[in-house]
Design an enzyme around this catalytic site. Structure first.
Site, PDB file in Angstrom:
ATOM      1  N   HIS A  82      47.205  17.363  13.165  1.00 55.13           N
ATOM      2  CA  HIS A  82      45.871  17.356  13.772  1.00 55.13           C
ATOM      3  C   HIS A  82      46.017  16.983  15.239  1.00 55.13           C
ATOM      4  O   HIS A  82      46.839  16.151  15.590  1.00 55.13           O
ATOM      5  CB  HIS A  82      44.975  16.329  13.061  1.00 55.13           C
ATOM      6  N   ASP A 161      31.210  13.113   6.881  1.00 55.04           N
ATOM      7  CA  ASP A 161      31.678  13.161   8.271  1.00 55.04           C
ATOM      8  C   ASP A 161      30.912  14.215   9.057  1.00 55.04           C
ATOM      9  O   ASP A 161      30.586  14.000  10.227  1.00 55.04           O
ATOM     10  CB  ASP A 161      33.189  13.449   8.325  1.00 55.04           C
ATOM     11  N   ARG A 168      26.332  11.738  15.756  1.00 56.54           N
ATOM     12  CA  ARG A 168      27.035  11.051  16.857  1.00 56.54           C
ATOM     13  C   ARG A 168      26.955  11.874  18.125  1.00 56.54           C
ATOM     14  O   ARG A 168      26.795  11.339  19.219  1.00 56.54           O
ATOM     15  CB  ARG A 168      28.496  10.815  16.472  1.00 56.54           C
ATOM     16  N   SER A 183      36.774   9.471  11.176  1.00 51.62           N
ATOM     17  CA  SER A 183      36.345  10.862  11.066  1.00 51.62           C
ATOM     18  C   SER A 183      37.557  11.783  10.854  1.00 51.62           C
ATOM     19  O   SER A 183      37.588  12.614   9.938  1.00 51.62           O
ATOM     20  CB  SER A 183      35.590  11.241  12.357  1.00 51.62           C
ATOM     21  N   LYS A 187      39.017  13.545   6.874  1.00 57.40           N
ATOM     22  CA  LYS A 187      39.221  14.981   6.619  1.00 57.40           C
ATOM     23  C   LYS A 187      40.663  15.257   6.227  1.00 57.40           C
ATOM     24  O   LYS A 187      40.942  16.119   5.403  1.00 57.40           O
ATOM     25  CB  LYS A 187      38.842  15.787   7.872  1.00 57.40           C
TER      26      LYS A 187
HETATM   27  N1  URA Z   1      37.594  14.867  16.178  1.00 51.80           N
HETATM   28  C1  URA Z   1      37.060  14.557  14.981  1.00 51.80           C
HETATM   29  O1  URA Z   1      37.321  15.186  13.973  1.00 51.80           O
HETATM   30  N2  URA Z   1      36.213  13.507  14.910  1.00 51.80           N
HETATM   31  C2  URA Z   1      35.907  12.763  15.987  1.00 51.80           C
HETATM   32  O2  URA Z   1      35.159  11.812  15.852  1.00 51.80           O
HETATM   33  C3  URA Z   1      36.460  13.091  17.246  1.00 51.80           C
HETATM   34  C4  URA Z   1      37.317  14.171  17.311  1.00 51.80           C
END
Ligand code: URA
Length: 440
Positions: A82, A161, A168, A183, A187
C-alpha cells in the site's frame, strides 16, 4: 452505551475501551449514529489522539465491519502493498507484474485519485476496455491464470472506513495519524494479506509533509500490524517532488511502458525494486538470493522484458486492449504548452502537491468524486531536482486529451502556477536517494 458519553470521554482525553469503539463502529456501519455525532468524535480524536491499543481496536472493529477476504488460493504467503499516496506514483502497475515473475501473487484492491494525489484505478482505466470492477468470485481464476488481479475496492471491504473517510474528507478530519493508520490497516487486514509492505510517502507531494510525521505514521501502522499479527514492513520514500517524469493517467501508463522497456526514470525504478525486494522476502520467494542480488535481479526483470510480458498478461486478462505497439489508450495526451526555465541554474525544488493540483485543473483528476476525468491530461517533467537548466530550456509541459479543449487563459494561468512550484538555485543541488528508510 451512549454516543454522547463516548464523545465526552475523548474530549476529556480519556482512552476509549474496546466496547466503546465497537459500539461506535457498529453505529457508523448500520447508520444508527448520525453524521454530526460521528464527526464530533472524529474531531475529538484528531485533537486528542489515540493510544496504541485504542488505535488497534479501531482498526480491528473497522475491518470487522465487512467481510474478510480468504486468499488461500494464492501461492505461498499472501502479501500486499500500500502507498500512502503521491504525485506521479506509478509504482503499482510496475510492481505487480515484476512480483509475478517471482511467483509472488497479488490481489490488489486500489482506489481512485482524490485531491492532489492520483489513483491507480484511474491509471489502469486509461487503457481501453480494462475492467477494474472484478467480481470477487473471479479473483482466484485470474490469480491462477496470471498471478495478479487488480480491482477497485469491493463495497464489503471495511465499509465503516468508507463512511468515516467520506465524512473526514468534508469535516477537516483527514489529517490524523491514528485515523489514517487505522483506515489503511483496516482495509489491509480485511483484504486478507498475512504480510504487508507500506510505502509511506514523505514530502510536499504526500499527506505526511515531514520526516517526523512520516516516521510517526509508519510507527503507528507497524504497531497495529504487530498487535494484529501481520508482519508489516514500512519503506519511507521521498515524495518531495513528483515521482518519475509524468503525472496524469495515460502519461503515467506510457511512462510505465518506457520503464518496462529500459527507458525508465531512476527514481521510479529505485522505489519499485526496493518495494519488490521487501515483498519477495516476506513471501519467502527469494530463491536463496541475497538482498543485493535480488535487487539486481528485480532491476533486470523490470527493465528487460519479463515484467512487461506479465503486464500484458494482466491487461489481457482484464479486458485491456492491446495493439502490436502496446496498450490502446482511451485518450492520448496532446502537449498543449511547453514551459521554459526563466533562469540559468539548477532545479532546487518542485512543490509536488501544487503540481498535483495543476494536473487536476488540467482535467487529470477530480475535484468532486463525480467529476469526469480527461485521461490524456497531465504534466511531463523535463527537469527534476538537481538538473542543470539554461534559460529557455523546457522544464515541463502541460497536456490535455487530444479530443479535448483547454482554453489558452487556463493554460497561461497554470503556467504561472507552475513557475510558483519550481525553485532554482545558482549552485549545484545535491540529489538524494528516494528511499529514505526501511523499517523491517
Ligand atoms: N489513505 C487511506 O486509505 N486512508 C486515509 O485516511 C488516508 C489515506
Amino acid at each position: 452505551m451512549n454516543i454522547v458519553d463516548i464523545i465526552l470521554k475523548k474530549r476529556y482525553k480519556q482512552d476509549l475501551t474496546f466496547e466503546e469503539i465497537d459500539y461506535f463502529v457498529r453505529g457508523v456501519t448500520d447508520g444508527s449514529i448520525p453524521d454530526y455525532q460521528i464527526s464530533a468524535l472524529l474531531m475529538a480524536i484528531v485533537l486528542n489522539g489515540m493510544h496504541r491499543q485504542e488505535m488497534t481496536n479501531l482498526t480491528l472493529c473497522m475491518a470487522d465491519s465487512g467481510t474478510y477476504a480468504d486468499l488461500s488460493y494464492c501461492r505461498g504467503i499472501p502479501v500486499d502493498k500500500h502507498s500512502t499516496g503521491g504525485v506521479g506514483d506509478k509504482v503499482t502497475p510496475l510492481l505487480l507484474p515484476l512480483l509475478a515473475t517471482f511467483e509472488v501473487d497479488s490481489v490488489k484492491l486500489s482506489g481512485r485519485g482524490l485531491g492532489f494525489t492520483g489513483g491507480t484505478i484511474d491509471k489502469f482505466e486509461s487503457i481501453k476496455g480494462f475492467n477494474t470492477a472484478i467480481p470477487t468470485a473471479d479473483f482466484p481464476r485470474l490469480v491462477n491464470e496470471t498471478g495478479m488481479v487488480l480491482s477497485a475496492q469491493t463495497p464489503d471491504l471495511a465499509p465503516a472506513d468508507k463512511i468515516l473517510y467520506a465524512l473526514r474528507d468534508v469535516t477537516g478530519t483527514v489529517d490524523s495519524i491514528p485515523l489514517i493508520a487505522s483506515s489503511i490497516m483496516s482495509k489491509k487486514i480485511a483484504g486478507g494479506a498475512k504480510a504487508l509492505v507500506l510505502d509511506v510517502t514523505c514530502g510536499s507531494g504526500a499527506f505526511m509533509k515531514t520526516r517526523e510525521r512520516a516516521d510517526k505514521l509508519a510507527a503507528a501502522m507497524r504497531t497495529i500490524g504487530r498487535l494484529a499479527q501481520i508482519k508489516t514492513v514500512c519503506v519511507i520514500t521521498d515524495m518531495d517532488q513528483p515521482l518519475g517524469r509524468t503525472c496524469g493517467n495515460t502519461l503515467e501508463m506510457q511512462e510505465v511502458m518506457e520503464t518496462f522497456t529500459g527507458r525508465g526514470a531512476p527514481d521510479v525504478i529505485r522505489v519499485v525494486c526496493t518495494l519488490a525486494v521487501q515483498l519477495i522476502k516476506l513471501a519467502k520467494k527469494t530463491g536463496g538470493m541475497s538482498d543485493e542480488d535480488l535487487y539486481k535481479e528485480c532491476e533486470i526483470r523490470l527493465t528487460t522484458g519479463p515484467a512487461l510480458a506479465k503486464f500484458f498478461e494482466l491487461l489481457a486478462s482484464q479486458g485491456g486492449e492491446l495493439s502490436p505497439s502496446g496498450p490502446v489508450y482511451r485518450e492520448l495526451p496532446h502537449e498543449a504548452m511547453r514551459i521554459t526555465s526563466p533562469v540559468d541554474g539548477y532545479v532546487k525544488h518542485i512543490q509536488a502537491d501544487k503540481i498535483g493540483m495543476i494536473s487536476v485543473k488540467l482535467g487529470a483528476g477530480r475535484v468532486q468524486k463525480t467529476d469526469e476525468i480527461d485521461y490524456g491530461a497531465g504534466i511531463c517533467f523535463y527537469a527534476k531536482v538537481g538538473d542543470r537548466v539554461r534559460r529557455g530550456d523546457v522544464i515541463c509541459s502541460l497536456c490535455h486529451g487530444v479530443s479535448r479543449n483547454v482554453s489558452d487563459d487556463l493554460l497561461f494561468d497554470l503556467m504561472e502556477e507552475i513557475y510558483d512550484c519550481y525553485e532554482f538555485s545558482d549552485e549545484p543541488v545535491e540529489t538524494s536517494d528516494p528511499i529514505i528508510k526501511i523499517l523491517d
